[in-house]
Scaffold this motif. Structure first.
Motif: not given
Length: 236
Positions: A51-66, A156-158, A68-71, A79-83
């Motif tokens: 539950l702690t890990v899931s809470g931390i993951l949900y707190a990550i802002p979406s745009l930075p995560l999108f 769409a921003l990326i 970071l995904m390729p790296s 690649d749509p797989a990132n999103v």
């Protein structure tokens, strides 16, 4: 309205793409969260961690995560797989707690009765706990569905094509009709998904309808009893 009619083929194509990209995170999110939610429900030591890990993951802002995904997974930036993978992470982050709480809410007496008649752990889960926790799980999936469809627009921003393109293009051109079309399209998809999930829930869990009707009958009987008592019971 003339712009919508003139660009209908593009809007329809973006809508189909939006739907196609929204489905995998919702389905994968549930399939991944189900065993994790069970672990969080079953073992106290794993509950806090998951539950702690899931809470931390949900707190990550979406745009930075999108971005970071390729790296992180070695895909190309467009690649749509990132999103899809990023939205699956958000779905898991939301559903692990929901599934754990839904399984916690199953009546302990029912669980003990299943154990008393010889159900194994797997039989108890699939034949007793999972069906009874189903309505609460469905409520969580409906939240994930709306969240996924909304967050997908940020892709769409990326450069990932979906209805969010209407937001970015309309903003760059200062063309409100295009932005409004994107908003309406996203809301319509969210409503259609929600209605389909409700219908699927009624199809797969017919006992919830019966319990609802029973609850209505019980409330009606209680109301009639109160009205009878208020009017003096008639007999006296």
């Amino acid at each position: 309205m003339n712009w919508v009619i003139a660009n209908w083929s593009m809007i329809w194509e973006l809508t189909l793409t939006h739907v196609q990209l929204s489905l995998p995170p919702i389905i994968l999110g549930f399939l991944i969260s189900l065993p994790l939610g069970w672990l969080a429900h079953r073992y106290r030591w794993s509950r806090g961690v998951l539950l702690t890990v899931s809470g931390i993951l949900y707190a990550i802002p979406s745009l930075p995560l999108f971005v970071l995904m390729p790296s992180l997974i070695g895909t190309k930036i467009l690649d749509p797989a990132n999103v899809v993978i990023a939205l699956t992470i958000y779905a898991v982050a939301l559903l692990v707690r929901t599934i754990a709480d839904a399984l916690d809410a199953v009546d302990a007496g029912v669980r003990q009765s299943a154990q008393a008649v010889g159900f194994s752990t797997g039989q108890r889960f699939w034949r007793v706990e999972f069906p009874l926790a189903g309505p609460l799980m469905l409520a969580g999936i409906r939240v994930v569905s709306a969240s996924t469809i909304s967050l997908l627009s940020v892709g769409a921003l990326i450069g990932v094509t979906n209805l969010g393109y209407l937001f970015t293009d309309g903003y760059n051109r200062q063309f409100p009709i295009e932005i409004l079309t994107g908003i309406v399209g996203t809301v319509v998809i969210a409503i259609v998904f929600d209605v389909l999930l409700v219908l699927l829930g009624r199809l797969l869990m017919p006992w919830t309808r019966m319990s609802s009707k029973g609850a209505i009958r019980r409330r009606r009987a209680a109301t009639e009893a109160r009205e009878l008592a208020t009017t003096g019971g008639g007999v006296a």
